[in-house]
Design a protein around this motif. Structure first.
Motif, PDB file in Angstrom:
ATOM      1  N   GLY A 363       0.814  -1.208   0.000  1.00 45.14           N
ATOM      2  CA  GLY A 363       0.000   0.000   0.000  1.00 45.14           C
ATOM      3  C   GLY A 363       0.845   1.254   0.000  1.00 45.14           C
ATOM      4  O   GLY A 363       1.779   1.387   0.799  1.00 45.14           O
ATOM      5  N   VAL A 364       0.537   2.175  -0.898  1.00 48.09           N
ATOM      6  CA  VAL A 364       1.247   3.448  -1.017  1.00 48.09           C
ATOM      7  C   VAL A 364       0.229   4.573  -0.862  1.00 48.09           C
ATOM      8  O   VAL A 364      -0.927   4.448  -1.296  1.00 48.09           O
ATOM      9  CB  VAL A 364       1.977   3.549  -2.380  1.00 48.09           C
ATOM     10  CG1 VAL A 364       2.680   4.899  -2.521  1.00 48.09           C
ATOM     11  CG2 VAL A 364       2.990   2.420  -2.526  1.00 48.09           C
ATOM     12  N   ASP A 365       0.645   5.634  -0.235  1.00 51.16           N
ATOM     13  CA  ASP A 365      -0.204   6.810  -0.025  1.00 51.16           C
ATOM     14  C   ASP A 365      -0.788   7.275  -1.365  1.00 51.16           C
ATOM     15  O   ASP A 365      -0.045   7.609  -2.287  1.00 51.16           O
ATOM     16  CB  ASP A 365       0.652   7.911   0.607  1.00 51.16           C
ATOM     17  CG  ASP A 365      -0.140   9.179   0.903  1.00 51.16           C
ATOM     18  OD1 ASP A 365      -1.347   9.228   0.611  1.00 51.16           O
ATOM     19  OD2 ASP A 365       0.476  10.123   1.442  1.00 51.16           O
ATOM     20  N   PRO A 366      -2.109   7.320  -1.494  1.00 51.80           N
ATOM     21  CA  PRO A 366      -2.699   7.747  -2.779  1.00 51.80           C
ATOM     22  C   PRO A 366      -2.447   9.212  -3.111  1.00 51.80           C
ATOM     23  O   PRO A 366      -2.669   9.634  -4.249  1.00 51.80           O
ATOM     24  CB  PRO A 366      -4.194   7.461  -2.589  1.00 51.80           C
ATOM     25  CG  PRO A 366      -4.404   7.456  -1.108  1.00 51.80           C
ATOM     26  CD  PRO A 366      -3.138   6.931  -0.515  1.00 51.80           C
ATOM     27  N   GLU A 367      -1.982  10.002  -2.127  1.00 48.38           N
ATOM     28  CA  GLU A 367      -1.687  11.409  -2.398  1.00 48.38           C
ATOM     29  C   GLU A 367      -0.255  11.619  -2.872  1.00 48.38           C
ATOM     30  O   GLU A 367       0.118  12.730  -3.257  1.00 48.38           O
ATOM     31  CB  GLU A 367      -1.919  12.230  -1.123  1.00 48.38           C
ATOM     32  CG  GLU A 367      -3.324  12.140  -0.558  1.00 48.38           C
ATOM     33  CD  GLU A 367      -4.383  12.607  -1.548  1.00 48.38           C
ATOM     34  OE1 GLU A 367      -4.083  13.564  -2.305  1.00 48.38           O
ATOM     35  OE2 GLU A 367      -5.483  12.036  -1.572  1.00 48.38           O
ATOM     36  N   LEU A 368       0.575  10.570  -2.849  1.00 50.09           N
ATOM     37  CA  LEU A 368       1.978  10.720  -3.208  1.00 50.09           C
ATOM     38  C   LEU A 368       2.252  10.862  -4.703  1.00 50.09           C
ATOM     39  O   LEU A 368       3.247  11.488  -5.075  1.00 50.09           O
ATOM     40  CB  LEU A 368       2.794   9.529  -2.673  1.00 50.09           C
ATOM     41  CG  LEU A 368       3.344   9.642  -1.259  1.00 50.09           C
ATOM     42  CD1 LEU A 368       4.134   8.394  -0.899  1.00 50.09           C
ATOM     43  CD2 LEU A 368       4.233  10.876  -1.123  1.00 50.09           C
ATOM     44  N   PRO A 369       1.466  10.250  -5.605  1.00 48.55           N
ATOM     45  CA  PRO A 369       1.839  10.331  -7.029  1.00 48.55           C
ATOM     46  C   PRO A 369       2.102  11.732  -7.536  1.00 48.55           C
ATOM     47  O   PRO A 369       3.059  11.961  -8.283  1.00 48.55           O
ATOM     48  CB  PRO A 369       0.643   9.679  -7.739  1.00 48.55           C
ATOM     49  CG  PRO A 369       0.127   8.696  -6.741  1.00 48.55           C
ATOM     50  CD  PRO A 369       0.296   9.369  -5.406  1.00 48.55           C
ATOM     51  N   LEU A 370       1.267  12.724  -7.124  1.00 49.26           N
ATOM     52  CA  LEU A 370       1.468  14.095  -7.591  1.00 49.26           C
ATOM     53  C   LEU A 370       2.773  14.664  -7.061  1.00 49.26           C
ATOM     54  O   LEU A 370       3.573  15.244  -7.818  1.00 49.26           O
ATOM     55  CB  LEU A 370       0.288  14.964  -7.165  1.00 49.26           C
ATOM     56  CG  LEU A 370       0.433  16.470  -7.479  1.00 49.26           C
ATOM     57  CD1 LEU A 370       0.616  16.691  -8.967  1.00 49.26           C
ATOM     58  CD2 LEU A 370      -0.775  17.223  -6.953  1.00 49.26           C
ATOM     59  N   GLN A 371       3.042  14.502  -5.759  1.00 50.09           N
ATOM     60  CA  GLN A 371       4.261  15.056  -5.168  1.00 50.09           C
ATOM     61  C   GLN A 371       5.506  14.397  -5.766  1.00 50.09           C
ATOM     62  O   GLN A 371       6.501  15.068  -6.050  1.00 50.09           O
ATOM     63  CB  GLN A 371       4.230  14.849  -3.650  1.00 50.09           C
ATOM     64  CG  GLN A 371       3.063  15.541  -2.962  1.00 50.09           C
ATOM     65  CD  GLN A 371       3.060  15.296  -1.467  1.00 50.09           C
ATOM     66  OE1 GLN A 371       4.047  15.567  -0.793  1.00 50.09           O
ATOM     67  NE2 GLN A 371       1.959  14.786  -0.951  1.00 50.09           N
ATOM     68  N   ALA A 372       5.452  13.077  -5.943  1.00 45.66           N
ATOM     69  CA  ALA A 372       6.603  12.374  -6.503  1.00 45.66           C
ATOM     70  C   ALA A 372       6.850  12.790  -7.947  1.00 45.66           C
ATOM     71  O   ALA A 372       8.003  12.920  -8.384  1.00 45.66           O
ATOM     72  CB  ALA A 372       6.381  10.870  -6.416  1.00 45.66           C
ATOM     73  N   LEU A 373       5.772  12.999  -8.706  1.00 45.86           N
ATOM     74  CA  LEU A 373       5.929  13.413 -10.110  1.00 45.86           C
ATOM     75  C   LEU A 373       6.594  14.782 -10.192  1.00 45.86           C
ATOM     76  O   LEU A 373       7.502  15.000 -11.018  1.00 45.86           O
ATOM     77  CB  LEU A 373       4.560  13.438 -10.785  1.00 45.86           C
ATOM     78  CG  LEU A 373       4.567  13.833 -12.258  1.00 45.86           C
ATOM     79  CD1 LEU A 373       5.304  12.801 -13.106  1.00 45.86           C
ATOM     80  CD2 LEU A 373       3.129  14.003 -12.774  1.00 45.86           C
ATOM     81  N   GLU A 374       6.157  15.720  -9.353  1.00 41.58           N
ATOM     82  CA  GLU A 374       6.748  17.061  -9.384  1.00 41.58           C
ATOM     83  C   GLU A 374       8.219  17.012  -8.942  1.00 41.58           C
ATOM     84  O   GLU A 374       9.078  17.674  -9.529  1.00 41.58           O
ATOM     85  CB  GLU A 374       5.961  18.007  -8.473  1.00 41.58           C
ATOM     86  CG  GLU A 374       4.524  18.244  -8.904  1.00 41.58           C
ATOM     87  CD  GLU A 374       4.415  18.973 -10.240  1.00 41.58           C
ATOM     88  OE1 GLU A 374       5.448  19.476 -10.741  1.00 41.58           O
ATOM     89  OE2 GLU A 374       3.305  19.028 -10.803  1.00 41.58           O
TER      90      GLU A 374
END
Length: 793
Positions: A363-374
């Protein structure tokens, strides 16, 4: 999870030394498994720059290098590394230095040429396992600078073991958040700002996998320089986390994964066609992965595909055809959220275990994709000169994990922990864990952050409170109260009684795996009605055992392979058979023996264990049941794995309770057993019922003995004769003995003679000769009728 201590301390203020940090991590549930000290003894190792190099006059593989080390003049160093070249900056151990492996650097002469130090690989310095050549340092580091300064040493690579529910600590941000809560200290993490958009490159994204992928983000970064070097600080952090630097694009995605906990993937954008689609794989769809292996997939796998072909197995590994190479100029960055149920177990089915699958299946934080992409976009533009396009993607907001507030009752917290924690301390702990806390009449309501989706109920909050407060603060109290002991029924044996009996007869208890090889069961003739495992540990452990004997025989084989000639083992355990609705579980006792009947000694001649030895061992176990008349043996309907002429069924009141005998020669040969192996197997449910003893008065009247010899067919067993005589004489027969057996001359083929003694006794009177003669006549009549016997003249 492996990480650099210095990196962690850059993300959070830690008011403790290394030893206190390690202890606190372990006490908070982030168990420290290993600590590797880096750069602790690198005094005298500096940055060296090769300013000249010439071949060694007497050695083809050596070079004589002139190395600038910040001294008055360059040092002459003889070096055999394949990557030694003019302009290279590498670690230089000067004369007098001692490397971590204990190597002392001295002035030396190699093939007649003097050398005043040693140029080093990363392995020789103890900072990495790479020994293929000199450790290459960036051009910007100053020649002569201490290596510890250039590499940010000393440091420690700390490895922690995480339970599956703490996947938030599989990234440095999550680990820093937890450490900040533990020490009540300041966190130095800022959300990455949006990267400046300098390109219009775009690509459509489609989600066709439902709730399995509710969020998929991406961005095209154009014009990168694939030859750009990975900065030393990033390469060192990767190394200390157990990853080897590869290229700037791969290193950026790996670094951001380690930093945030969000796996990313980079595609060569020029090799993609049309829209990116997240979908289920088609049955039999094939893809060649980054490791070069081609895999055939099924609809249970999530795929990333473009308009023409599959690109990657979602959450596990990318495909070779769309991978980033040394010629890649334009990159499509992927940052997605996959549901754990869509990834869990899929990598193992492909024989893989990747960093991405390790995180996604937990399980990975669903809010992380945006922060990781930036964050990855900014690093790629900074380090490789790329131009970022607009953020792309698609979302199914209704399928993203929902956060719900959890109630924590003050009284429940005190009752479970056994201590009172002040309300202010509880609120501080919950807020330090980034929960949104609301006071209630009887406690608190806490809304967990998106990265703590493992907090679902009150017990989870209680665990978090005491974990941060400190388990060592829980008081120790001895339990009090009266315990009601359950009485064991006398009419039933305990399995432990059987084990003790066999241990007293020189057997050793074995504990074997409950899983066996399906092919092995075919050799035993036990391959039907088996229970197969849906997700076995290996092909050799794919079926639940239907019998204890295959595992025990394997243990016997291993002992004999290790020079143990005399082996006697037993096991008490469950066996499993397929049932109509669910597997049927049965408790069994099994025994195996081979080699000498007795331990080596001088008192009696040596001989091998035989059928009568193990039958005697079985009878000693059955004697615990205190029902000698209930047990019998016959040679009817033996299983395939038992020798047909040297085996027997074990019966209790005519019902099959087990088997005893010699392992079948065919099976012994298949198992590479070069000696006779004696085996026994008993159903415990048949063995454990015990007859309680009853006191009986000893007869005051004398016994009478009559001896009787009868001739009968070889096929009639002594058990049948015993049952026949006892049935005919009843209570008058006190004891029946067999004292002679004869076959051969004077008897017909297939005939034998048994001589037996009848001990006759009555509890109420003295038996007369007439009574005794009548008993003999009754016994003979019964034997003639039931056993085809006749009195021997």
């Amino acid at each position: 999870m492996k990480f650099s201590e210095k990196w962690l301390r850059e993300l959070v203020d830690i008011p403790a030394d290394r030893e206190a940090l390690l202890r606190r991590l372990t006490m908070a549930g982030l168990e420290v498994e290993d600590v590797e000290l880096l750069g602790a003894s690198l005094d005298g190792v500096v940055v060296g720059e090769i300013v000249a190099a010439a071949p060694h006059p007497d050695a083809d593989r050596l070079q004589v290098c002139s190395v600038e080390a910040g001294l008055d003049a360059p040092l002459q160093i003889v070096c055999g590394a394949p990557n030694a070249r003019v302009g290279l900056k590498a670690p230089l151990a000067t004369v007098g230095a001692t490397l971590p492996g204990g190597i002392q650097i001295k002035k030396a002469k190699l093939r007649g040429v003097e050398s005043f130090g040693m140029l080093c690989s990363a392995k020789e310095l103890g900072v990495d396992s790479d020994a293929s050549g000199l450790m290459e340092l960036p051009a910007e580091v100053r020649a002569g600078a201490p290596l510890t300064e250039a590499l940010g040493l000393p440091d420690a690579a700390i490895e922690i073991g995480l339970t599956p529910n703490r996947s938030d600590c599989l990234g440095m941000w999550g680990l820093a958040r937890d450490v900040a809560a533990q020490f009540d200290s300041a966190l130095k993490i800022e959300p990455p700002p949006a990267v400046a958009v300098d390109s219009e490159a775009s690509r459509d994204v489609r989600l066709d996998a439902g709730a399995d992928c509710p969020r998929y983000l991406g961005r095209i970064v154009e014009g990168i320089d694939p030859s750009a070097p990975t900065p030393l600080w990033m390469a060192e952090r990767l190394r200390r986390a157990g990853l080897r630097p590869i290229s700037v694009v791969v290193d950026v995605t790996n670094y951001v994964m380690l930093e945030t906990g969000q796996p990313l993937h980079a595609f060569d954008n020029d090799r993609l066609q049309g829209a990116i689609t997240v979908r289920r794989a088609a049955e039999g769809e094939k893809l060649t992965l980054l490791d070069g292996n081609e895999v055939a997939l099924t609809p249970e796998f999530l795929m990333i595909a473009d308009a023409s072909a599959p690109l990657a197995v979602a959450g596990i590994m990318g495909g070779q055809a769309s991978s980033v190479t040394d010629a890649t100029r334009n990159v499509f960055l992927e940052s997605a959220h996959f549901a754990p149920t869509a990834i869990s177990g899929r990598a193992r089915k492909l024989g893989l275990h990747t960093d991405a699958s390790h995180r996604f299946e937990r399980g990975v934080d669903p809010e992380l994709p945006l922060q990781a992409l930036e964050r990855a976009s900014a690093l790629l533009c900074e380090l490789a000169g790329g131009r970022a396009g607009p953020r792309l993607g698609a979302e199914r907001l209704e399928d993203l994990p929902k956060r719900e507030a959890v109630a924590l009752r003050r009284a429940r917290l005190t009752r479970v922990l056994g201590l009172q924690i002040e309300d202010a301390a509880v609120r501080r702990i919950l807020e330090a864990l980034q929960c949104t806390v609301e006071d209630t009449e009887d406690g608190w309501r806490a809304l967990p952050p998106s990265h703590r989706f493992d907090i679902e109920r009150e017990e989870d909050l209680i665990e978090e409170v005491i974990r941060i407060h400190g388990y060592e603060h829980i008081p120790t109290h001895a339990p009090s109260g009266e315990l009601a002991l359950k009485a064991d029924p006398e009419e039933r044996l305990k399995p432990l009684d059987l084990g003790r009996q066999l241990a007293s007869r020189d057997y050793q208890e074995a504990l074997c795996m409950a899983f066996v090889n399906a092919e092995l069961l075919q050799d035993w003739g036990l391959g039907t009605d088996t229970v197969a495992l849906a997700n076995p540990l290996s092909a050799d452990l794919a079926v639940m055992r239907p019998s204890l004997l295959p595992g025990l025989i394997e243990a016997l084989r291993r002992n004999r392979a290790r020079q143990q000639a005399r082996v006697r083992l037993f096991e008490l355990g469950n066996t499993f058979r397929a049932g109509a609705d669910a597997p049927v579980q049965t408790m069994e006792l099994a025994m195996v023996a081979c080699g000498s009947a007795h331990a080596e000694q001088w008192g009696q001649a040596a001989r091998d264990v035989d059928f009568h030895d193990i039958k005697g061992d079985v009878e000693s176990v059955l004697a615990l049941c205190a029902a000698p008349r209930a047990w019998s043996f016959d040679a009817e309907a033996l299983p395939h794995w038992l020798h047909p002429g040297r085996g027997a069924r074990v019966l209790r009141d005519g019902e099959v309770a087990g088997y005893v005998g010699v392992l079948h020669p065919r099976l012994a040969a298949a198992l590479d057993l070069e000696t006779d192996v004696l085996v026994a197997q008993l159903q415990l449910e048949t063995v454990l019922p015990r007859t309680l003893p009853h006191a009986q008065p000893v007869s005051r009247y004398p016994s009478v003995r009559r001896d009787l010899a009868v001739e009968l067919p070889e096929t009639v067993s002594w058990g049948a004769v015993d049952a026949c005589v006892r049935g005919a004489l009843g209570a008058r027969l006190a004891q029946l003995l067999v004292f002679d057996r004869y076959s051969g001359k004077g008897l017909g083929d297939g005939r034998k003679s048994l001589a037996m003694g009848l001990i006759l006794q009555d509890a109420s009177r003295t038996l007369t000769d007439e009574d005794a003669d009548q008993c003999v006549a009754d016994a003979l009549a019964a034997l003639e009728r039931d056993c085809m016997a006749r009195l021997r003249g």
